[in-house]
Motif scaffolding. Structure first.
Motif, PDB file in Angstrom:
ATOM      1  N   SER A  77      21.420  35.852  63.840  1.00 54.95           N
ATOM      2  CA  SER A  77      21.099  36.029  62.205  1.00 54.95           C
ATOM      3  C   SER A  77      20.653  34.862  62.000  1.00 54.95           C
ATOM      4  CB  SER A  77      22.479  36.349  61.697  1.00 54.95           C
ATOM      5  OG  SER A  77      23.400  35.474  61.739  1.00 54.95           O
ATOM      6  N   ASN A  78      19.954  34.705  60.610  1.00 50.72           N
ATOM      7  CA  ASN A  78      19.283  33.371  60.463  1.00 50.72           C
ATOM      8  C   ASN A  78      20.661  32.327  59.974  1.00 50.72           C
ATOM      9  OD1 ASN A  78      17.037  34.312  60.667  1.00 50.72           O
ATOM     10  ND2 ASN A  78      16.653  34.595  58.426  1.00 50.72           N
ATOM     11  N   GLN A  79      21.804  32.819  59.463  1.00 52.20           N
ATOM     12  CA  GLN A  79      22.885  32.065  59.112  1.00 52.20           C
ATOM     13  C   GLN A  79      23.641  31.516  60.314  1.00 52.20           C
ATOM     14  OE1 GLN A  79      22.443  35.358  57.998  1.00 52.20           O
ATOM     15  NE2 GLN A  79      22.201  35.085  55.865  1.00 52.20           N
ATOM     16  N   SER A  80      23.545  32.285  61.385  1.00 49.24           N
ATOM     17  CA  SER A  80      24.229  31.848  62.711  1.00 49.24           C
ATOM     18  C   SER A  80      23.377  30.644  63.440  1.00 49.24           C
ATOM     19  CB  SER A  80      24.532  32.629  63.855  1.00 49.24           C
ATOM     20  OG  SER A  80      23.341  33.357  64.019  1.00 49.24           O
ATOM     21  N   LEU A  81      21.995  30.862  63.354  1.00 47.00           N
ATOM     22  CA  LEU A  81      20.978  29.880  63.812  1.00 47.00           C
ATOM     23  C   LEU A  81      21.079  28.588  63.090  1.00 47.00           C
ATOM     24  CD1 LEU A  81      18.208  32.279  64.653  1.00 47.00           C
ATOM     25  CD2 LEU A  81      19.747  31.514  66.455  1.00 47.00           C
ATOM     26  N   GLU A  82      21.126  28.654  61.539  1.00 43.93           N
ATOM     27  CA  GLU A  82      21.150  27.409  61.037  1.00 43.93           C
ATOM     28  C   GLU A  82      22.442  26.833  61.318  1.00 43.93           C
ATOM     29  OE1 GLU A  82      20.906  26.021  56.220  1.00 43.93           O
ATOM     30  OE2 GLU A  82      20.906  28.029  56.914  1.00 43.93           O
ATOM     31  N   SER A  83      23.588  27.315  61.351  1.00 40.10           N
ATOM     32  CA  SER A  83      24.981  26.690  61.897  1.00 40.10           C
ATOM     33  C   SER A  83      24.842  25.970  63.204  1.00 40.10           C
ATOM     34  CB  SER A  83      25.914  27.829  61.686  1.00 40.10           C
ATOM     35  OG  SER A  83      27.282  27.231  62.303  1.00 40.10           O
ATOM     36  N   MET A  84      24.089  26.827  64.079  1.00 40.41           N
ATOM     37  CA  MET A  84      24.083  26.368  65.471  1.00 40.41           C
ATOM     38  C   MET A  84      23.199  24.977  65.377  1.00 40.41           C
ATOM     39  SD  MET A  84      22.363  28.134  68.558  1.00 40.41           S
ATOM     40  CE  MET A  84      22.992  29.715  68.005  1.00 40.41           C
TER      41      MET A  84
END
Length: 482
Positions: free
Chosen positions: A236-243
């Motif tokens: 997800s875009n959220q998980s990738l941003e966090s990563m």
């Protein structure tokens, strides 16, 4: 039943902790033993993979690597092989997808990694595959060579079975060490591929690893990110941003986040014969893995003016989805998915009471929903076999609705005559679409496709140039000059 997850090179006889992931379907229970490496063990694995790939992979020719991958894929395509039998037996339990859908989907997907397809894959990005083996002459004089990174880390999603093969095979083709982190949603296939690969070519036994840790484990992520030259991330875009906040500035990050796809059907495809075929192909794109892929359609724009109206096409589509449900039943939804599905459908039904152009096909027990509407705005559905059919006159009238989603657009399945196809493709490309394909092929990208408009191999490598001046100057120091 019990199965081990992943693949590891030898970690000096240390005891590796495992976590049990449990799955159940139709009265069958499957327990998966997932290796959970300590920080020290992760360091050992990364160092071993880097060292082995430098000694082995970097010294193999691209032809040898392609041949090895082709042989491994042949094993997985063989329905009599133990690995293929395990895949067909266990993946339906893990993913919930229908057995026949898994069988046909695997075969269709794996064929993209046979020898001739891989050759096209390399040529598509590099032109000259020998750039991966040695310095090759350039038109402007001088020489260049393509060099892959020491270590690529792949963080995979689990929405579609076997999908990790795209990036893992790309990493092998550029002769890099590869470590892949599997998702808890589908943790099996990448490890099986690694095992088959090592059985085919034992010299690669330490050149790759397939590992697991629970998503969001920042300590482990930070540690392995520190050793990686490139991180390829899916999710997800959220998980990738966090990563991205945990990846060092010196590490290249290639994120592949959430995308939206749709269909576009010309009135030239809507006579009584062609419309049925188009509806069949559109329905297949919907039911294949229940719209869980980025390339799965959520909306079909259908042009007015054909012998079959857009409303009639929506009826055809509903009939085809019902037929597919009998052959490929939709997987059992989670509580969250079921709640989202019911909420989306109720919202559409309520709005249809005040909108005379709107019609909702299918009951909740049909396991699919088709919503027909005129003048509707572009909006993704709740997935899991829910789709909208929107009527239109000319393509330019729908482009303003699509434009705001340009950063999320990916594939468009088109049924149109050649002249329309190219005109529409240009307009779609201008609003952010990166792939135009035929109906029925939306969930099956061609080998060498530009994933989200990017190159598969070029984004992994760096080019090393020997300029003509260095080559010319070297002549001065040659022994034969004196």
């Amino acid at each position: 039943m019990r199965e081990r997850v992943g693949y590891l090179p030898n970690v000096e006889e240390e005891i590796i902790e495992t976590k049990i992931l449990s799955f159940a379907r139709k009265g069958e229970t499957l327990e998966l033993e997932a290796p959970l490496l300590t920080i020290k063990q992760m360091q050992q694995v990364t160092e071993k993979v880097k060292r082995a790939s430098a000694e082995v992979l970097k010294n193999m020719s691209i032809t040898e690597i392609i041949s090895i991958i082709d042989t491994a894929i042949e094993v997985l395509l063989d329905r009599n092989s133990n690995y293929r039998k395990k895949a067909e037996r266990l993946l339906p339990i893990v993913t919930g997808y229908d057995e026949e859908m898994i069988r046909l989907g695997l075969t269709s997907f794996l064929k993209k990694f046979r020898k001739h397809e891989l050759q096209r894959f390399v040529v598509e990005d590099l032109g000259n595959p020998l750039l991966l083996d040695d310095f090759q002459p350039r038109v402007k004089k001088g020489y260049s060579k393509a060099v892959g990174p020491e270590l690529i880390l792949h963080v995979w999603a689990g929405n579609v079975p076997a999908l990790p093969l795209w990036s893992l095979i790309s990493g092998l083709l550029v002769k890099s060490g590869n470590i892949g982190k599997v998702s808890s949603a589908e943790p099996l296939f990448a490890g099986w591929f690694a095992q088959v690969l090592v059985e085919v070519a034992p010299q690669l036994k330490d050149c790759l690893a397939v590992v697991w840790w629970k998503g969001g484990d920042e300590a482990r992520e930070k540690e392995i990110f520190r050793y990686s030259d490139v991180v390829v991330g899916y999710g997800s875009n959220q998980s990738l941003e966090s990563m991205s906040h945990r990846i060092p500035a010196t590490t290249r990050f290639l994120p592949f986040g959430h995308k939206v796809s749709f269909g576009l059907i010309s009135n030239s495809a809507l006579d009584s014969r062609k419309a049925l075929t188009s509806a069949h192909h559109a329905a297949f794109d919907i039911i294949q893995f229940d719209q869980q892929g980025c390339y799965s359609p959520h909306i079909f724009y259908v042009q007015k003016g054909g012998n079959v109206s857009p409303f009639e096409f929506a009826q055809y589509l509903a009939q085809e989805l019902e037929s597919f449900q009998k052959r490929f039943p939709r997987r059992t939804l989670s509580l969250d998915e079921m709640t989202a599905s019911i909420h989306w459908r109720n919202k559409e039904e309520v709005s249809s009471f005040t909108n005379t152009t709107k019609h909702v096909f299918g009951q909740t027990d049909n396991h699919w929903t088709v919503v027909y509407e005129e003048g509707a705005v572009f909006s993704p559905t709740c997935s899991n076999r829910a789709v909208k059919v929107i009527a239109f006159e000319e393509i330019r009238e729908i482009l303003p609705d699509i434009q705001p989603y340009r950063n999320y657009l990916q594939s468009v399945g088109v049924a149109a005559a050649p002249k329309e196809l190219f005109r529409w493709a240009e307009l779609l490309g201008n609003v952010g679409v990166t792939r135009v394909t035929a109906l029925g092929k939306m969930t099956s990208p061609e080998s060498g496709w530009h994933h989200d408009g990017r190159f598969n191999l070029l984004y992994l490598i760096q080019m090393v140039d020997i300029e003509h001046s260095a080559e010319e100057n070297a002549e001065y120091f040659a022994a034969y000059m004196y």
